[in-house]
Write a protein that holds these residues in place. Sequence first.
Motif, PDB file in Angstrom:
ATOM      1  N   LEU A   2      39.729  49.946  32.037  1.00 14.74           N
ATOM      2  CA  LEU A   2      38.902  48.831  32.457  1.00 14.74           C
ATOM      3  C   LEU A   2      38.603  48.964  33.941  1.00 14.74           C
ATOM      4  CD1 LEU A   2      37.649  45.992  31.842  1.00 14.74           C
ATOM      5  CD2 LEU A   2      39.838  45.039  32.603  1.00 14.74           C
ATOM      6  N   GLN A   3      37.309  48.908  34.307  1.00 11.44           N
ATOM      7  CA  GLN A   3      36.921  48.952  35.705  1.00 11.44           C
ATOM      8  C   GLN A   3      36.919  47.547  36.290  1.00 11.44           C
ATOM      9  OE1 GLN A   3      36.464  51.662  37.544  1.00 11.44           O
ATOM     10  NE2 GLN A   3      36.861  52.986  35.767  1.00 11.44           N
ATOM     11  N   THR A   4      37.676  47.329  37.360  1.00  8.33           N
ATOM     12  CA  THR A   4      37.688  46.053  38.064  1.00  8.33           C
ATOM     13  C   THR A   4      37.264  46.281  39.498  1.00  8.33           C
ATOM     14  OG1 THR A   4      39.945  46.118  38.952  1.00  8.33           O
ATOM     15  CG2 THR A   4      39.688  45.441  36.636  1.00  8.33           C
ATOM     16  N   GLY A   5      37.122  45.205  40.236  1.00  7.37           N
ATOM     17  CA  GLY A   5      36.733  45.330  41.635  1.00  7.37           C
ATOM     18  C   GLY A   5      37.767  46.032  42.483  1.00  7.37           C
ATOM     19  N   HIS A 221      39.389  41.259  31.969  1.00  9.97           N
ATOM     20  CA  HIS A 221      38.907  41.264  33.346  1.00  9.97           C
ATOM     21  C   HIS A 221      40.007  40.756  34.270  1.00  9.97           C
ATOM     22  CE1 HIS A 221      38.477  37.068  32.154  1.00  9.97           C
ATOM     23  NE2 HIS A 221      38.394  36.740  33.461  1.00  9.97           N
ATOM     24  N   SER A 222      39.842  41.012  35.541  1.00  6.87           N
ATOM     25  CA  SER A 222      40.640  40.340  36.565  1.00  6.87           C
ATOM     26  C   SER A 222      39.699  39.431  37.337  1.00  6.87           C
ATOM     27  CB  SER A 222      41.302  41.355  37.510  1.00  6.87           C
ATOM     28  OG  SER A 222      40.330  42.178  38.139  1.00  6.87           O
ATOM     29  N   ASP A 223      40.224  38.330  37.869  1.00  2.68           N
ATOM     30  CA  ASP A 223      39.391  37.388  38.601  1.00  2.68           C
ATOM     31  C   ASP A 223      39.143  37.893  40.014  1.00  2.68           C
ATOM     32  OD1 ASP A 223      39.219  35.773  36.401  1.00  2.68           O
ATOM     33  OD2 ASP A 223      40.835  34.430  37.026  1.00  2.68           O
ATOM     34  N   TYR A 224      38.064  37.415  40.617  1.00  2.00           N
ATOM     35  CA  TYR A 224      37.591  37.997  41.873  1.00  2.00           C
ATOM     36  C   TYR A 224      38.202  37.351  43.113  1.00  2.00           C
ATOM     37  CZ  TYR A 224      33.944  38.937  38.389  1.00  2.00           C
ATOM     38  OH  TYR A 224      33.269  39.264  37.249  1.00  2.00           O
ATOM     39  N   GLU A 225      38.576  36.081  43.007  1.00  2.00           N
ATOM     40  CA  GLU A 225      38.964  35.319  44.184  1.00  2.00           C
ATOM     41  C   GLU A 225      40.459  35.483  44.481  1.00  2.00           C
ATOM     42  OE1 GLU A 225      35.283  33.806  42.351  1.00  2.00           O
ATOM     43  OE2 GLU A 225      37.270  34.262  41.581  1.00  2.00           O
ATOM     44  N   CYS A 226      41.008  34.566  45.284  1.00  2.00           N
ATOM     45  CA  CYS A 226      42.437  34.635  45.623  1.00  2.00           C
ATOM     46  C   CYS A 226      43.301  34.270  44.427  1.00  2.00           C
ATOM     47  CB  CYS A 226      42.754  33.691  46.776  1.00  2.00           C
ATOM     48  SG  CYS A 226      42.105  34.244  48.346  1.00  2.00           S
ATOM     49  N   PHE A 227      42.972  33.156  43.795  1.00  2.90           N
ATOM     50  CA  PHE A 227      43.710  32.745  42.606  1.00  2.90           C
ATOM     51  C   PHE A 227      42.832  31.830  41.775  1.00  2.90           C
ATOM     52  CE2 PHE A 227      45.094  29.993  46.140  1.00  2.90           C
ATOM     53  CZ  PHE A 227      44.746  28.740  45.674  1.00  2.90           C
ATOM     54  N   THR A 228      43.233  31.653  40.532  1.00  4.64           N
ATOM     55  CA  THR A 228      42.537  30.782  39.594  1.00  4.64           C
ATOM     56  C   THR A 228      43.512  29.745  39.076  1.00  4.64           C
ATOM     57  OG1 THR A 228      41.122  32.619  38.901  1.00  4.64           O
ATOM     58  CG2 THR A 228      41.213  30.688  37.446  1.00  4.64           C
TER      59      THR A 228
END
Length: 346
Positions: A2-5, A221-228
């Motif tokens: 899986l490609q993440t940021g 996916h992984s989330d983009y920000e600091c936390f969710t």
Amino acid sequence: MLQTGNGTRTFKSAGLEPNRVPFDSLPVIDLAPIFGTDEEARQRLAAELRRACTEVGFFYIRNHAVPQAVIDGAFGAAQDFFARPDADKQAIHVSKSRNNRGYAALLEENTDPTARGDLHESFDIALEVPETDPDVLAGKNLYGPNLWPEGAPAFRGDVEAYYDAMITLSRNLLHAFALALDLPEDHFDTLVSKPLATLRLLHYPPQFGEIDDRQIGIGAHSDYECFTILAQDDIHALQALNANGEWISAPPLPGHFVVNIGDQMARWTNGLFASTVHRAINRSGKERYSIPFFFGPNYDAEITPLESCVDADHPAQFEPITSGAYINSRFEATFAGYAAQNKAED
């Protein structure tokens, strides 16, 4: 794969069923000490949080100080909104906003680039920033006004009340993160004075029969920000990827939120805190609603590994990047038409 940021992640291809483990396999963090003055209790919280972030990257929080009535109001708003006629929802479609606000229909998002689209509807708001704001005029396209459905003041009131509660909770949670990193409690405060913080209402229709693992509620996916910070209804759908590459169920717990680390916090901590891959599959036979709140720093905040997380044995893994540039790059990879729309308006 899986490609993440933050690079390529791997997991075992083992179908859609998670490993069913007791819910306390994911840590449960009591957040109450961060609202108090007991320094010993606050340090215990910091140690528990650090362990959860380094070992799992995914945990529950309780005693978070968000009134249940505010949470119930947001879920009621979500159910009412997604039951509206398609014409009402399309009137505030995300394509009408250059800052990724508004409604998106089934399959218009694709969080896993190898998949075929996500089976959910969404409605997004973020910090309400007028068109006359200097940052908007400067072209910082993640700032701007929200889109709201016509003739629905109660909807807007319930959603904004929840958004405000999440902003307050996020800033308190960020204080706990700072303590967990042996930093002054207010270390991040100036970096989140105008946060890129998005509230998302999600509606997942049920999936029946044989399911193509490339087309589920929301792909890996992984989330983009600091936390969710995630509020779930009573439907089991969320799965988190553990360190062995296995999917673990993260069922809803009454009175708890689920929190997961995002890519920006992983970059800030030089990979010390785990940005956890996750997905959702609604096989319940019922409609599912969830409300994630993605909290990130100001548009121009630089995301670069903290000095305390870098040494001779742990050189910096990530190049510096601003929060706005990072989020834009991930939206361009995820949302159909986002890159073309913003390029056309530049």
